[in-house]
Design an enzyme around this catalytic site. Structure first.
Site, PDB file in Angstrom:
ATOM      1  N   ASN A 177      -1.211   3.982   5.283  1.00  0.00           N
ATOM      2  CA  ASN A 177      -1.485   5.304   5.847  1.00  0.00           C
ATOM      3  C   ASN A 177      -0.632   6.323   5.110  1.00  0.00           C
ATOM      4  OD1 ASN A 177      -1.668   7.643   7.374  1.00  0.00           O
ATOM      5  ND2 ASN A 177      -2.039   6.488   9.259  1.00  0.00           N
ATOM      6  N   ASP A 178      -1.256   7.020   4.182  1.00  0.00           N
ATOM      7  CA  ASP A 178      -0.560   8.001   3.350  1.00  0.00           C
ATOM      8  C   ASP A 178       0.056   9.124   4.157  1.00  0.00           C
ATOM      9  OD1 ASP A 178      -0.735   7.264   0.643  1.00  0.00           O
ATOM     10  OD2 ASP A 178      -2.873   7.698   0.644  1.00  0.00           O
ATOM     11  N   CYS A 179      -0.327   9.210   5.399  1.00  0.00           N
ATOM     12  CA  CYS A 179       0.103  10.342   6.216  1.00  0.00           C
ATOM     13  C   CYS A 179       1.209   9.980   7.194  1.00  0.00           C
ATOM     14  CB  CYS A 179      -1.095  10.930   6.944  1.00  0.00           C
ATOM     15  SG  CYS A 179      -2.330  11.523   5.793  1.00  0.00           S
TER      16      CYS A 179
END
Ligand code: BGC
Ligand code: NOJ
Length: 827
Positions: free
Chosen positions: A483-485
């Site tokens: 999850n890049d976020c």
């Protein structure tokens, strides 16, 4: 509401209304020359790299959204129209767009004139062929004018849309008969040019955009077309284009075929010019034109393309009680896997082609859905990716396809990256039985002097996790995991800082990122992936190393159960202050999807019923009629300690959007746990063919997955809960394609390549009587009939291969070239 229909026999989606809820696109080309084409012929072409070698120009986020493409304009005695309706938007008497496997056919009819354009990129060919068939159906003679149109991009797409002070003075063309050549910078440093040809005489042309369109006109009313005459304009700077003009007369019932080619040519430096040292050497271009200068040759090229797709898609073919499943598995999901494999996340109608190169994690995952199609290309890709890895197992997060070098602007320290390579290499070996890949010498950091066998890359990948654990013995979260976020070391309060690359200076002393923040998702991905590494070591007779690796996996499982089991599901992370993320104790974001599926499939806490509890919690808290949301409740304020995730309004993207990629992990997990009905329910909530009936809500193409669907919280931020619930975005280039292919074919239908053979263990809806599947595997064909007389979801009573019962559920590998009849009885 639908905007077309599936034509399964022809492997096409047929769009019957040009005003689709969003441009519905297709991809042409699967080797080096690529085009994007929408249902109204919008889009563009590039060679290998959508940023560095852009051939035609396209303006993203335009108004209207899809303006610019390869267009044919017809001026029929003052009535001006396009076969694809847009950009002129004259109401047509008939319209269809057939998106097929690597080709698109757009047909329009107006006032008794029919224009059918077939667009495709032939195999092993660096160009887009456009066959235009004009038919006079009016019953009387017709005279009309045809204009083609393509706008050149000045090669570097990023520079092309920013550096106007220079670019307005560099554009150059050459016109030779009916062929328009684009040669900007060819005299100087470039060894490539492009051309747009037609296989007939023309009555004029335009190569200067402003002359053709007019400074105050648009694609919808180009001046030359409206006036019914080309200007024979010659571009010298400004914006070079290519437009052919032809006056055509057709008797009643008569038709005419014209073949246009948009081609790309590279020349050896010493052969760039003719003897005068100025005129471009057109030998290769002419040979390309000759290859497709008759309708017969074009038809043969298209037939060859179709045959190669039939062959590719024939590797895995199912016949289930549900047509929608069949068309996803047999056609569209596999097709999308090829496209994502080719393009990674670079160029779509949501990815501008100038942003991202190839992602380390993305490309490794793409292989999971693609490897059975062309294993050799998967192998080559694996080696390319592994060559960018660093000697300690860390990874550049991205690399550029043209240079194949790691991208240092983005750098590394994404905690999940190395694990995906263990998964892709394992998938490759399972598919092919090619253990030799492990001996292949593969550089680190693209430095040949640092080459080590591929097996070593797997080892450093595995131990990169083991060597980077936090206080609870769980993997450090670093800049982000899958999850890049979720950016637990970022604490960004300054606009413009990239959440993925910025880490707060307060962590500088610790090496750039928090040594407290831990990712439970990486922990469970490790326990899911690790057994593959152990199996590989065992196969190689490295029992001690295998035992040591297994001990690390067992330890990780213990650590997860000890510190990351929240009672009914698994935690998401510990933040940099050591606080729980994704726990009942949290105010928002109490449950996250990502760690759960891998935990279930690793059987963490299974003896205590953790799998069933987790699946029940997911069903209760995350499931909706349009799929599973990523987290719940959605974040309603900015949590600086979590990073980008809470910057999205609830219901979108990583903040409680339906992120279809990780839905697949739950589909796999439900199937793994024997809940075939649940698995199928989640599958059908998001599978594109199932969204066709609600295309007006879903918006994006009903034949391919998008990355995201608006979640149940969408609209809440503006006081209109449910507003964009169910609305798709970011179609085409997403890991969703590969993972859903894995979910349906390997977990639900249960045909799973394994190291020693083809394993079969379906987990299907109990109502199904069974299904048939043909799988080509390591040179053999297995015709598998699965029977489900007791109407169970999972469980196998017997497997019979060629009339003989076998022990277990792994079908043996036979001598290549044979066909085997397999009967599987569930119960
Ligand atoms: C998106 C992610 C994406 C990341 C990296 C974020 O804004 O939400 O889905 O992976 O950017 O490009
Ligand atoms: C899209 C990115 O391409 C992918 O790498 C990432 O895992 C997901 N977004 C989730 O953030």
């Amino acid at each position: 509401m639908k905007f077309g229909f599936f034509d399964d026999a022809n492997k096409e989606y047929v769009i019957t209304e040009p005003r689709t809820p969003y441009p519905w696109i297709n991809y042409l080309g699967s080797q080096a020359f690529f085009s994007l084409i929408s249902n109204t012929a919008g889009g563009y072409s590039f060679y290998k790299d959508a940023r560095l070698r852009r051939i035609t120009r396209y303006r993203y986020n335009n108004v209207p959204i899809d303006m610019g493409g390869r267009y044919f304009y017809i001026n029929d005695n003052g009535t001006v129209w396009n076969p694809g309706w847009s950009p002129v938007k004259t109401e047509l008497d008939a319209y269809t767009c057939r998106h097929g496997m690597g080709y698109t056919i757009i047909k329009g009819e107006k006032n008794g004139l029919e224009a059918e354009v077939t667009f495709f990129v032939p195999n092993n060919y660096n160009g887009e062929v456009q066959k235009v068939v004009l038919t006079n159906k009016s019953g009387a003679e017709k005279t009309f004018k045809l204009f083609s149109f393509a706008e050149w991009c000045l090669w570097d797409a990023q520079d092309d849309c920013t550096n106007f002070q220079r670019n307005f003075s560099t554009g150059r063309v050459e016109v030779d008969g009916s062929v328009i050549y684009h040669k900007t910078e060819y005299r100087d440093r470039r060894d490539h040019y492009a051309f747009y040809s037609v296989n007939d005489s023309i009555d004029g042309y335009d190569t200067d955009r402003d002359s053709f369109i007019g400074l105050y006109n648009g694609f919808n009313d180009p001046q030359a077309v409206m006036a019914g005459k080309a200007n024979d304009s010659f571009a010298d700077g400004w914006s070079p284009i290519a437009s052919h003009y032809k006056e055509i007369k057709l008797g009643a019932g008569e038709s005419k075929t014209l073949i246009f080619i948009l081609g790309y040519v590279e020349m050896p430096v010493d052969q760039k010019f003719e003897a005068d040292g100025k005129t471009i050497n057109k030998v290769k271009a002419k040979a390309m034109m000759e290859q497709f200068d008759t309708p017969e040759k074009v038809d043969a090229g298209l037939a060859e393309l179709k045959a190669s797709w039939d062959k590719l898609l024939g590797i895995l073919n199912v016949d289930t009680p549900d047509d929608k499943v069949d068309r996803m598995v047999n056609i569209w999901n596999q097709y999308q896997c090829m496209v994502t494999f080719n393009l990674s996340r670079s160029a779509s109608y949501f990815e501008s082609g100038i942003g991202r190169g190839m992602g380390f994690r993305d490309s490794n995952q793409d292989i999971l859905g693609f490897v059975h199609q062309i294993p050799d290309r998967a192998r080559e890709r694996i080696i390319d990716i592994a060559s960018t890895q660093l000697p300690d197992g860390g990874c550049y997060h991205q690399y550029q396809p043209l240079t194949k070098k790691g991208n240092s602007d983005i750098g590394g320290d994404f905690s999940d990256d190395p694990l995906w390579m263990i998964l892709s290499v394992s998938a490759y070996i399972k598919e092919t039985g090619d253990w030799g890949i492990l001996d292949e010498m593969v550089p680190y950091d693209n430095d040949e002097s640092k080459a080590q066998p591929m097996l070593d890359h797997l080892k450093v990948s595995f131990y990169h996790i083991v060597n980077n654990l936090g206080p609870h013995g769980l993997p450090l979260a670093m800049r982000a995991d899958w999850n890049d976020c979720i950016n637990l070391s970022c604490y960004s309060d300054t606009p413009g800082e990239s959440f993925q690359t910025y880490t707060n200076p307060k962590f500088a002393a610790e090496g750039g990122y928090s040594k407290v923040a831990e990712s439970v998702m990486v922990a469970t991905l490790f326990t899911y992936t690790g057994p593959n590494y152990v199996a590989i070591l065992k196969h190689l007779g490295k029992d001690d190393e295998a035992a040591a690796a297994q001990a690390e996996i067992d330890k990780m499982k213990k650590n997860v159960m000890a510190s990351a089991w929240d009672g009914d599901w698994f935690l998401r992370a510990y933040d940099s202050e050591g606080k729980k993320m994704g726990s009942k104790e949290c105010e928002e974001g109490q449950i996250f999807i990502e760690p759960q599926g891998f935990a279930i499939m690793s059987e963490i806490g299974k003896e205590q019923g953790a799998d069933k509890k987790t699946l029940a919690a997911i069903d209760e808290r995350l499931n909706t009629k349009f799929g599973l949301v990523l987290n719940n409740p959605a974040f309603t304020k900015y949590y600086i300690q979590y990073g980008e995730i809470s910057t999205y309004p609830g219901g979108y993207k990583e903040n409680a959007g339906i992120f279809t990629h990780n839905n697949a992990w739950i589909i796999c997990a439900a199937a793994y746990a024997g809940q075939g009905d649940q698995a199928f329910k989640y599958y059908s909530e998001i599978a594109p063919a199932f969204t066709e009936e609600t295309s007006d809500i879903h918006k994006t193409e009903p034949y391919v997955y998008g990355q995201m669907i608006g979640g149940k919280d969408a609209g809440s931020d503006i006081g209109r809960p449910g507003k964009n619930f169910g609305q798709g975005k970011n179609s085409w280039l997403t890991g969703t394609a590969a993972w859903n292919m894995v979910a349906i074919s390997q977990y639900i239908l249960g045909v799973q390549p394994d190291f020693d053979g083809l394993k079969i263990d379906p987990s299907i809806p109990a109502a199904w009587d069974g299904f048939n599947i043909t799988r080509k595997f390591r040179g053999n064909t297995y015709n598998i009939a699965v029977k489900n007389p007791d109407h169970v979801c999972k469980g196998i009573k017997s497997v019979t291969v060629d009339g003989k019962k076998i022990d277990g559920i792994v079908m043996p590998v036979f001598e290549a070239g044979s066909v085997h009849e397999v009967e599987v009885v569930m119960g």
